[in-house]
Design a protein around this motif. Sequence first.
Motif, short mmCIF file in Angstrom:
data_model
loop_
_atom_site.label_atom_id
_atom_site.label_comp_id
_atom_site.label_asym_id
_atom_site.label_seq_id
_atom_site.Cartn_x
_atom_site.Cartn_y
_atom_site.Cartn_z
N MET A 138 81.38 -52.73 -41.39
CA MET A 138 81.33 -51.25 -41.65
C MET A 138 81.66 -50.64 -42.83
O MET A 138 81.51 -49.53 -43.00
N PHE A 139 82.15 -51.50 -43.60
CA PHE A 139 82.84 -50.59 -44.88
C PHE A 139 81.92 -50.11 -45.82
O PHE A 139 81.99 -48.93 -46.51
N THR A 140 80.45 -50.39 -45.97
CA THR A 140 79.29 -49.95 -46.42
C THR A 140 78.60 -49.15 -45.87
O THR A 140 77.56 -48.63 -46.27
N CYS A 141 78.98 -48.89 -44.53
CA CYS A 141 78.15 -47.82 -43.68
C CYS A 141 78.23 -46.29 -44.20
O CYS A 141 79.30 -46.05 -44.29
N VAL A 142 77.07 -45.73 -44.49
CA VAL A 142 77.09 -44.39 -45.02
C VAL A 142 76.62 -43.53 -43.88
O VAL A 142 76.36 -42.30 -43.84
N GLU A 143 76.55 -44.15 -42.61
CA GLU A 143 76.11 -43.22 -41.56
C GLU A 143 74.78 -42.49 -41.49
O GLU A 143 74.97 -41.25 -41.14
N CYS A 144 74.09 -43.20 -42.00
CA CYS A 144 72.69 -42.60 -42.15
C CYS A 144 71.81 -42.30 -40.93
O CYS A 144 70.87 -41.64 -40.71
N GLY A 145 72.05 -43.24 -39.91
CA GLY A 145 71.33 -43.54 -38.85
C GLY A 145 69.96 -44.22 -39.15
O GLY A 145 69.26 -44.47 -38.00
N GLY A 146 69.78 -44.96 -40.25
CA GLY A 146 68.56 -45.68 -40.32
C GLY A 146 68.27 -46.58 -39.41
O GLY A 146 67.28 -46.68 -38.70
N CYS A 147 69.48 -47.49 -39.15
CA CYS A 147 69.37 -48.62 -38.40
C CYS A 147 68.96 -48.12 -36.77
O CYS A 147 68.03 -48.87 -36.31
N CYS A 194 65.85 -49.74 -29.73
CA CYS A 194 66.64 -48.73 -29.43
C CYS A 194 66.11 -47.57 -28.79
O CYS A 194 64.81 -47.50 -28.95
N HIS A 195 66.53 -46.99 -27.83
CA HIS A 195 65.95 -46.09 -26.97
C HIS A 195 66.66 -44.66 -26.88
O HIS A 195 66.08 -43.82 -26.00
N CYS A 196 67.86 -44.59 -27.32
CA CYS A 196 68.63 -43.23 -26.73
C CYS A 196 68.01 -42.02 -27.27
O CYS A 196 67.55 -42.01 -28.33
N PHE A 197 68.06 -41.22 -26.53
CA PHE A 197 67.83 -39.73 -26.98
C PHE A 197 68.89 -38.63 -26.47
O PHE A 197 69.66 -38.99 -25.51
N CYS A 247 68.75 -50.58 -44.34
CA CYS A 247 70.29 -50.21 -44.45
C CYS A 247 70.52 -50.36 -46.02
O CYS A 247 70.72 -51.18 -46.95
N PRO A 248 71.02 -48.90 -46.52
CA PRO A 248 71.44 -48.68 -47.83
C PRO A 248 72.88 -49.47 -48.18
O PRO A 248 73.06 -49.69 -49.09
N GLY A 249 73.52 -49.95 -46.95
CA GLY A 249 74.98 -50.66 -47.06
C GLY A 249 74.72 -52.06 -47.03
O GLY A 249 75.83 -52.65 -46.98
#
Lengths: 365, 272
Positions: A252-261, A268-271, A343-345
């Motif tokens: 997760m070091f490179t995760c920018v929390e964009c939510g792309g994945c 994925c189905h959450c709402f 993923c940008p990371g």
Amino acid sequence: METYFLKSTDIFKFYDRIASEYELYVPVRVKTPVKVKCEYQSHLPTDDYLLKKYSEANKEEVCFNEYRCVEPTARAFFTHFKEEVCDYFAHPPKEAKDKPIALCGVKNCDIFSTRIQDFVFLGGIDEDPVYKARRENALIISGDCPNFKEACFCRAFEINPHCNEGFDFNFSPLTDGFLVDVGSERAGKLAGLIKDMLVPAGFGQLSGRQAKRETLIRQMESHLAHHKIPRKETLQEIVLAGYNSKIWNEEMFTCVECGGCIFICDTCHCFFLSDEPRDGNTKRYRAWDGCLLKNFSRVAGGANPLKMRHMRLRNRYMKKFDFFVDNLGVQACCGCGRCIEVCPGKIDIRHILRKLYEEKHLPAV
Amino acid sequence: MKKNIYRPFEAVVEDIISETPTIKTFVFRPKEPFSFRTGQFIELTVPGIGEAPFTPSSDPNITERFDVTIMKVGRVTELLHGITKGTTLGVRGPYGKGYPLDKFYGKDVLIVGGGVGLAPLRSLLFSLFAGIDKYNKVVLRYGSRTSGDIVYKEAIPEWAKKKKVNLVTTVDVGDPSWKGNVGLVTTILKDLPVDLNNAVAIVCGPPIMMKFVTMKLLDLGFKPEQIYLSMEKSMSCGLGKCGHCRIGKFYACKDGPVFTYEELKDIHDIWD
């Protein structure tokens, strides 16, 4: 199942017939300048495909997609990113007046994902009425994958790059046309209306298709051998055994929390439900959500069981490879590789699973 | 016409009872037939703002109205504390499985509550009192932060007088007006008048309290399958679809919110 041959020159006649009853989406090619650098196989294609309304597409850009489109097809066409699901109180439910959709360019990874989406929105204690109306009326026109992208890994989970079920029509490309499988009663009726375009498939055509399918699987497996992705039977065990692993943190070091994945994921189905005033009345919206976002599990008062990023990554894998294996008997990952590309990371699910496996079980597969 | 699972029905606030400075009990009159089993929860809609999950705190045998006891902790609850009698709110539900009363028949029923966690337990107590002959005894242990934080102040002494009921309360921090026990709720779990071989323990309160009470009960000799816990999770749909309240292979909304510790004990981080 009946299989016919459709000439390439008749494809638009076929589309026109479908489009007269359905809002038809067809794949269009998006050329990309990017080249994938594979040491072992440097010629993997990188072009993307988008699904576009047939009524708005130029015939020149409509094509047969060689692999899955960019959109998470099983998810995005049956639940929209944010849509009204009800008015408050006395207002009667809105009747679905939209033309039913027909989706062309669906691949087997998407078909696999519809099992997950159906389980969520049609199963359980009650059905989601919006999803149900769309899903039941939709015409699924799938196709074999004659090629694959670097990120594709369906075969790692024994999902084939061609479809045997779950479609209305399935297209297999030949040099001068397509083999068309008729997979449902509804499709059978439609086929009856376009008899003049369809001729029964010959034995040579069918065995030719089989050979093509097998060749592609072999090519893909030699590509996947380099990624050493754990077998699907081991997924639940390795995510549970690796619960306290450092891998979640390291990855997760490179995760920018964009939510792309989470938003590009077909399984994925959450709402969440959100209430907003519109047109003098409050409406309730169902909007996509996902566990990689910071406030996903936050409760009133501020406590958040998934407050750290590595917890959120781990949660996603627990959901996909533990929860769904227990509840549905299959992993909630179809191997489409969309999350890898978005993923940008450069966080790669194949790599994470391999590391979890290796940490637990030396040696690698 | 098929019902829409996301649509709330109307309920009018008939009365508002102030329990503590941060906790109020709202009495609702539903405009549509509504009933619930004790321990089930509802989604309460503040029109135009949004929903939050609550467990009714009233007697499930009364169907023409129901109570919800609410602590002011977040966005929706803060707005709820500002509403007046006569306001119309929305309700969806009931959801979840609630307390399996039939499994408590013939047993010593130990109930351990913390703070506003007594709210769902009050509904359970009403159910137990209504069929008290079916149970061996009811043992209630309740802890709150201070004497000012005790909910249902007038009802508690009445419950203590009921037959087959044994009730002890405590506060974490004492004050000159408080003549009772001082200490965390775990300190009043000694010498419980229950037969461990024929008992169940029901725990509801903040996660940290449930954790330490569960540990204490296990120390005392309760088995994991004898301990019932009310799990608190972020919830949106209440139907096992939205994905927020997952606990291991369960959804708190659909499979719970009441679980036995046996069901949860092998799942990581259940108390977070």
